[in-house]
Design a protein around this motif. Structure first.
Motif, PDB file in Angstrom:
ATOM      1  N   LEU A  63       0.831  -1.199   0.000  1.00  0.00           N
ATOM      2  CA  LEU A  63       0.000   0.000   0.000  1.00  0.00           C
ATOM      3  C   LEU A  63       0.868   1.253   0.000  1.00  0.00           C
ATOM      4  O   LEU A  63       1.874   1.324   0.717  1.00  0.00           O
ATOM      5  CB  LEU A  63      -0.916   0.019   1.224  1.00  0.00           C
ATOM      6  N   SER A  64       0.456   2.228  -0.794  1.00  0.00           N
ATOM      7  CA  SER A  64       1.075   3.555  -0.774  1.00  0.00           C
ATOM      8  C   SER A  64      -0.010   4.559  -0.447  1.00  0.00           C
ATOM      9  O   SER A  64      -1.082   4.558  -1.064  1.00  0.00           O
ATOM     10  CB  SER A  64       1.729   3.876  -2.123  1.00  0.00           C
ATOM     11  N   LEU A  65       0.269   5.419   0.518  1.00  0.00           N
ATOM     12  CA  LEU A  65      -0.733   6.328   1.064  1.00  0.00           C
ATOM     13  C   LEU A  65      -0.170   7.739   1.088  1.00  0.00           C
ATOM     14  O   LEU A  65       0.984   7.946   1.498  1.00  0.00           O
ATOM     15  CB  LEU A  65      -1.078   5.877   2.483  1.00  0.00           C
ATOM     16  N   ALA A  66      -0.953   8.707   0.647  1.00  0.00           N
ATOM     17  CA  ALA A  66      -0.572  10.112   0.771  1.00  0.00           C
ATOM     18  C   ALA A  66      -0.984  10.578   2.161  1.00  0.00           C
ATOM     19  O   ALA A  66      -2.160  10.811   2.440  1.00  0.00           O
ATOM     20  CB  ALA A  66      -1.246  10.948  -0.308  1.00  0.00           C
ATOM     21  N   ALA A  67      -0.015  10.673   3.058  1.00  0.00           N
ATOM     22  CA  ALA A  67      -0.294  10.899   4.475  1.00  0.00           C
ATOM     23  C   ALA A  67      -0.615  12.362   4.760  1.00  0.00           C
ATOM     24  O   ALA A  67      -0.168  13.263   4.044  1.00  0.00           O
ATOM     25  CB  ALA A  67       0.903  10.461   5.307  1.00  0.00           C
ATOM     26  N   PRO A  68      -1.370  12.600   5.810  1.00  0.00           N
ATOM     27  CA  PRO A  68      -1.587  13.986   6.251  1.00  0.00           C
ATOM     28  C   PRO A  68      -0.327  14.524   6.921  1.00  0.00           C
ATOM     29  O   PRO A  68       0.583  13.767   7.279  1.00  0.00           O
ATOM     30  CB  PRO A  68      -2.729  13.846   7.252  1.00  0.00           C
ATOM     31  N   ALA A  69      -0.279  15.818   7.094  1.00  0.00           N
ATOM     32  CA  ALA A  69       0.841  16.424   7.824  1.00  0.00           C
ATOM     33  C   ALA A  69       0.737  16.043   9.297  1.00  0.00           C
ATOM     34  O   ALA A  69      -0.307  16.243   9.917  1.00  0.00           O
ATOM     35  CB  ALA A  69       0.819  17.937   7.654  1.00  0.00           C
ATOM     36  N   LEU A  70       1.795  15.471   9.840  1.00  0.00           N
ATOM     37  CA  LEU A  70       1.816  15.062  11.243  1.00  0.00           C
ATOM     38  C   LEU A  70       3.144  15.468  11.864  1.00  0.00           C
ATOM     39  O   LEU A  70       4.212  15.150  11.321  1.00  0.00           O
ATOM     40  CB  LEU A  70       1.641  13.539  11.369  1.00  0.00           C
TER      41      LEU A  70
END
Length: 693
Positions: A108-115
């Motif tokens: 899986l490749s996910l565009a993560a939120p800013a954390l």
């Protein structure tokens, strides 16, 4: 040896390692897993938690995810959302499918939120209508990026693989967020021709690039194989990312690192309970937590200079035959167990680092002519032990005696399976396959049998004539590789056939063993150094491997586990017949009345008499119980219950759990969580299992 990294973010898998002794999630010196997000909508499959690294929004994180049968059917898409409902771009590359066609293992490749660093966000994966999406146009990225390896006086363009593999059939990942391809190129340095460069290069939709570079000296059965010295220098986008000076790269070993051009992506924390349901791991107890001091120690060790050495062991025991308590021997390693039970970045980094260190173990035998790991299809007579002789019975170049490693199937760790499943790093798939092939090729051919001879498992038998613990760990590796290897991998058919043949052979023997063992049946015969003795803890080792295969749906393994239950549970239930229940975890059982007796004792009462006559009984105490024997018995019974729900196993488990056996307290499991395995819905600290939120 000098190994340096500079100019680029180059962390192991992008993990940010903290050495603090009391991180978030630690209470009273104990670290527990983060609560998973609640599944509240129709179609929700599994949740996970992202732990921030400080990367900006849209940073692509790639990881592995295992699914239960039926959760993600072949015609279903997969979508992701944050716990607050916001959708996240997701790409799923399915690598292995269950028999019903549903996804088993996906990358899986996910565009993560800013954390922010250490901040967490729940993510829910659900069935949806979204398709895989077209691969993004890599031409601009290929023009912008560069990845150049200088190996001695040779210059190798690692992006060449992506320039050539423009079609999905030649790509490991292909979608709107990530496109990944592999470059595999043989190289010659001096007179050595056994080296090859293996590079997995991914271009990401966030504009960054990930490069996993491995130098593998594993080409076998050809002239020119041997050790060599060299300097490797990797430039990413023109900046020096990695320099390694290797004074001696031994044959049949390799080393590698994963590097990123941008800030490290967030760390995924997986749902350990779901992974157990999916057959990826035993059912670890999430209620106890893990001692914070253990996590702090891991965090400190990965910061040591020796940790960064290419081809270093990273605290894996090199003399594999060494007995005693070992953090690297069990259903999985202790760092992996801590990773599952806490999700902590320090445990993840330690376990991932040891998976990299597995490359330095000389059990990698690459068949260059077939582009796959050597197996018995092409090499039916090969024995990789130095006693194999000249080819085809032995290796063209024997394993050198100065590698620092001493191999033993009876004490082999599984360093790569869980890291492959959770990170999706293809190099760990390589490691898992290479070790599984060695488990057969490293077995004496006279024991593993003659290919083509009538009978089950002939030519690939890893049980017959082996120590039970050697059979346990070899079966573990074969089944893991058969279950977790994509169908298109060249070794996949042989791995599946070898694993299936061994389970079928075991099941075929159980009627004969029952006739021999009588009412105390259920133990697998094997070699052991003390004549007339049975080490029950080795049966517990084997039970963990059999249960893992049974949990995955293997009917032969399930039948064998049911047969073993008579012994696994009966040793704690036969007090009225004259067998002391405390002796169920004695270090040795007097399975024969004397060392020269041919047939084993068939009666529980007679077995109890022999234990007392030979002064081997625990009586009503534990003086003959050593080390983690009681923990091993508990995990075996727990796994039987998890798979078969056998009533006798439950009664035996509950008796032993309440018996105050050595090293079975909550505090013991917090200090050493490797065997902290429990039945479903039976945590040691009720009410302390992290609840979804």
């Amino acid at each position: 040896m000098r190994l340096t990294r500079r100019g680029l973010a180059a962390t192991m898998g992008g993990l940010a390692i903290s050495g603090c002794a009391n991180p978030a999630g630690a209470q009273g010196g104990v670290v527990q897993a983060a609560p998973m997000p609640c599944l509240e909508r129709a179609g929700d499959v599994v949740g996970l938690v992202l732990e921030g690294s400080g990367a900006p929004a849209g940073r692509i994180v790639t990881f592995g995810q295992v699914f239960r049968p039926g959760d993600l059917p072949r015609d279903a898409g997969l979508v992701a959302r944050l716990a607050d409902g916001r959708a996240l771009p997701l790409q799923a590359d399915i690598k292995v499918r269950h028999a019903d066609g549903s996804a088993r293992i996906a990358l899986l490749s996910l565009a993560a939120p800013a954390l922010a660093r250490g901040a967490r966000a729940g993510v829910i994966l659900s069935r949806g209508a979204a398709g895989p999406g077209a691969a993004f146009d890599t031409a601009p990225a290929l023009a912008r990026h560069s990845a150049i390896l200088h190996l001695g006086d040779q210059r190798i363009d690692l992006l060449g693989a992506l320039r050539q593999a423009r079609q999905p059939a030649g790509l490991w990942q292909s979608g709107p967020l990530a496109v990944q391809a592999r470059l595999m190129q043989p190289v010659e340095i001096g007179r050595v021709t056994s080296l090859r460069v293996v590079a997995d290069v991914a271009l990401l939709a966030d504009g960054e690039m990930a490069v996993e570079l491995w130098l593998r000296n594993d080409g076998a059965m050809r002239p020119g194989g041997g050790a060599e010295a060299y300097t490797a220098r990797l430039l990413l986008d023109g900046r020096e990312a990695l320099v390694a000076e290797i004074p001696r790269h031994h044959h049949y070993t390799g080393w590698g690192r994963l590097l990123h051009t941008g800030p490290p992506p967030p760390l995924p924390r997986h749902d350990a309970a779901y992974l157990a349901d999916a057959g990826a791991a035993p059912r670890y107890d999430l209620s106890t937590g893990v001692a914070a001091s253990l996590l702090a120690s891991m965090g400190n060790r990965v910061q040591e200079p020796a940790w960064q050495q290419a081809l270093g062991p990273r605290h894996v025991t090199q003399q594999m035959g060494r007995a005693g308590g070992r953090a690297d021997i069990g259903p999985m390693t202790m760092p992996q167990a801590v990773w599952l039970q806490t999700g902590d970045p320090r445990a993840a980094a330690f376990a991932i680092g040891q998976a990299e260190a597995a490359g330095s173990i000389p059990w990698h035998f690459w068949d260059s002519a077939a582009d796959r790991w050597m197996d018995t299809r092409r090499w039916p007579q090969l024995w990789t032990d130095g006693r194999g002789g000249a080819p085809p019975g032995g290796l063209a170049q024997p394993i050198a005696g100065d590698t620092g490693w001493q191999l033993a199937s009876s004490h082999q760790p599984d360093l790569a399976t869980l890291p492959w499943l959770l990170t999706g790093r293809r190099a760990f798939l390589d490691e898992m396959q290479a070790q599984a092939c060695w488990c057969v090729l490293g077995q004496w051919p006279r024991q593993r049998g003659t290919p083509g001879r009538p009978g089950v498992a002939e030519g690939v038998n890893v049980v017959r004539g082996n120590q039970v613990r050697g059979a346990a760990w070899s079966l573990r590796q074969l089944d893991n590789a058969a279950w977790a290897t994509p169908e298109e991998e060249p070794n996949a058919p042989w791995l599946q056939e070898a694993a299936a043949a061994n389970w079928a052979w075991l099941r075929q023997q159980t009627p004969r063993w029952t006739r021999s063992q009588g009412e105390a049946h259920g133990w697998v015969p094997g070699e052991y150094g003390t004549a007339g003795m049975l080490p029950p803890w080795q049966q517990d080792y084997l039970a963990s491997s059999v249960a893992a295969a049974a949990r995955r749906g293997n009917a032969d393994a399930r039948a064998v586990l049911g047969w073993m239950t008579n012994f696994l549970a009966g040793r704690f239930l036969m007090g009225s017949a004259g067998f002391t229940p405390h002796d169920g975890v004695a270090y040795l059982l007097a399975i024969r009345a004397d060392a020269d007796a041919g047939n084993p004792i068939r009666d529980w009462g007679e077995l109890g008499t022999a234990m007392r006559a030979q002064s081997m009984t625990n009586g009503d105490g534990w003086r003959k119980t050593e080390g983690a024997s009681a923990q091993l018995a508990l995990q075996a019974l727990a796994q039987v219950m998890d798979v078969t729900e056998a009533g006798a196993a439950r009664v035996a488990y509950e008796w032993l759990r309440k018996a105050d056996a050595p090293f079975t307290s909550v505090a013991d499991y917090r200090r050493d969580p490797m065997l902290n395995i429990v039945p479903r819905d039976m945590p040691l600290v009720p009410g302390s299992v992290p609840r979804c939120r």
